[in-house]
Scaffold this active site. Sequence first.
Site, mmCIF file in Angstrom:
data_model
loop_
_atom_site.group_PDB
_atom_site.id
_atom_site.type_symbol
_atom_site.label_atom_id
_atom_site.label_comp_id
_atom_site.label_asym_id
_atom_site.label_seq_id
_atom_site.Cartn_x
_atom_site.Cartn_y
_atom_site.Cartn_z
ATOM 1 N N TYR A 297 -21.406 -10.124 -0.691
ATOM 2 C CA TYR A 297 -22.205 -8.909 -0.465
ATOM 3 C C TYR A 297 -23.632 -9.128 -0.967
ATOM 4 O O TYR A 297 -24.607 -8.928 -0.236
ATOM 5 C CB TYR A 297 -21.570 -7.695 -1.167
ATOM 6 C CG TYR A 297 -22.541 -6.551 -1.295
ATOM 7 C CD1 TYR A 297 -23.169 -6.284 -2.515
ATOM 8 C CD2 TYR A 297 -22.879 -5.778 -0.198
ATOM 9 C CE1 TYR A 297 -24.099 -5.273 -2.623
ATOM 10 C CE2 TYR A 297 -23.810 -4.753 -0.301
ATOM 11 C CZ TYR A 297 -24.427 -4.514 -1.522
ATOM 12 O OH TYR A 297 -25.358 -3.518 -1.630
ATOM 13 N N LYS B 68 -27.468 -9.473 1.128
ATOM 14 C CA LYS B 68 -28.691 -8.706 0.846
ATOM 15 C C LYS B 68 -29.866 -9.658 0.607
ATOM 16 O O LYS B 68 -30.962 -9.467 1.139
ATOM 17 C CB LYS B 68 -28.487 -7.797 -0.377
ATOM 18 C CG LYS B 68 -27.560 -6.621 -0.121
ATOM 19 C CD LYS B 68 -28.088 -5.700 0.973
ATOM 20 C CE LYS B 68 -27.192 -4.508 1.209
ATOM 21 N NZ LYS B 68 -27.653 -3.654 2.310
ATOM 22 N N SER C 273 -30.336 -4.305 -2.817
ATOM 23 C CA SER C 273 -29.516 -3.975 -3.983
ATOM 24 C C SER C 273 -29.911 -4.819 -5.182
ATOM 25 O O SER C 273 -30.296 -5.986 -5.033
ATOM 26 C CB SER C 273 -28.037 -4.239 -3.642
ATOM 27 O OG SER C 273 -27.252 -4.217 -4.813
#
Length: 329
Positions: free
Chosen positions: A148, A152, A124
């Site tokens: 989050y 990643k 992302s």
Amino acid sequence: MNILVTGGAGYIGSHACVALLEAGHDVVIADNLSNSRRETIDKIREITKKDIIFYEIDVKDTNKVEQLFNNHNFDGIIHFAGFKAVGESVNKPLEYYYNNIVSTIVLSKACIKYKVNKFIFSSSATVYGDNEVPFVETMDLMPATNPYGQTKAMSEKILMDAAKAHPDFSVSILRYFNPVGAHESGLIGEFPKGIPNNLMPYITQVAKGKLNKLQVFGNDYPTIDGTGVRDYIHVMDLAEGHLVALEKLRPGVHVYNLGTGQGTSVLQLLNTFMEVNDIDIAYEIVARRPGDIPISYADVSKAKKELAWTAKRGLKEMVRDAWNFEKNL
Ligand code: WQD
């Protein structure tokens, strides 16, 4: 090729399965349906007229993953499965680290053990934090302060180190910008559970009458109209980007931005949606959302040069297809 798609019942995963099947590949989906629906599998079959094998399993479960790799000869894997809500990750960091990191480790170990040497990873743009735009693959990562984004960035590092230790294990890390829209059939699309966090599904639910007004999170950013700027990319362009990354994967680890290279503000997207779909959307300007960065868009020259891939669909298709899916729900 025979491809394992984890999270293949999800938003981006289901569109990638359509692209893979239509390109003549075979697909096996592993999804625990924690943020997706079983009927999406049937919709993929309806769109492609192809069959798929589906396992409702959690890819953190080593035994289940072992059985999967024992029962199938995979040529490659696309790993989508993971929790992806930024706000939720702040409140549930341990669930996010456990789910997103352990799934990547379990799958990488299985790939190395069973010599599945093509690993495509769903990453992302969040890993760029608030670097200078346009974001370039060679930049030092400044993962957003949310767990989050950290999961990643950490997963990318894990895959890079695994590939260093196992030279046959080839990896393509794809950093998505803002995926929106739906397959032109209107049969699959973005179907978040609960109140949408993301802009486009919020807009489509206001258009549908499920929600009564869009809240625009701030209009005092240093942007063209003060609202946040993002690089929105049609989910089918994103899906096709996965297909070429898989088919053109060379030895080693490769990182690609999958975006359009164009920045669009919240109000620009909203006005395009209203014009293209001839629908009025009520909105109000409210305070900034904590954690948001003002501007995010991609430098897309690397994917163009190395994969001969560029996004083909514009904002009009994005807003048209997003609404076409929502109104059919
Ligand atoms: C876009 C713009 C908001 C909702 C996140 C993740 C990213 C990826 C995509 C997983 C911003 C504004 C939004 C609303 C608004 N997810 N907005 N009102 O935050 O850019 O990216 O989702 O991979 O990793 O970080 O997407 O759609 O939430 O916001 O004004 O109700 O719309 O402020 O400017 P974001 P978004």
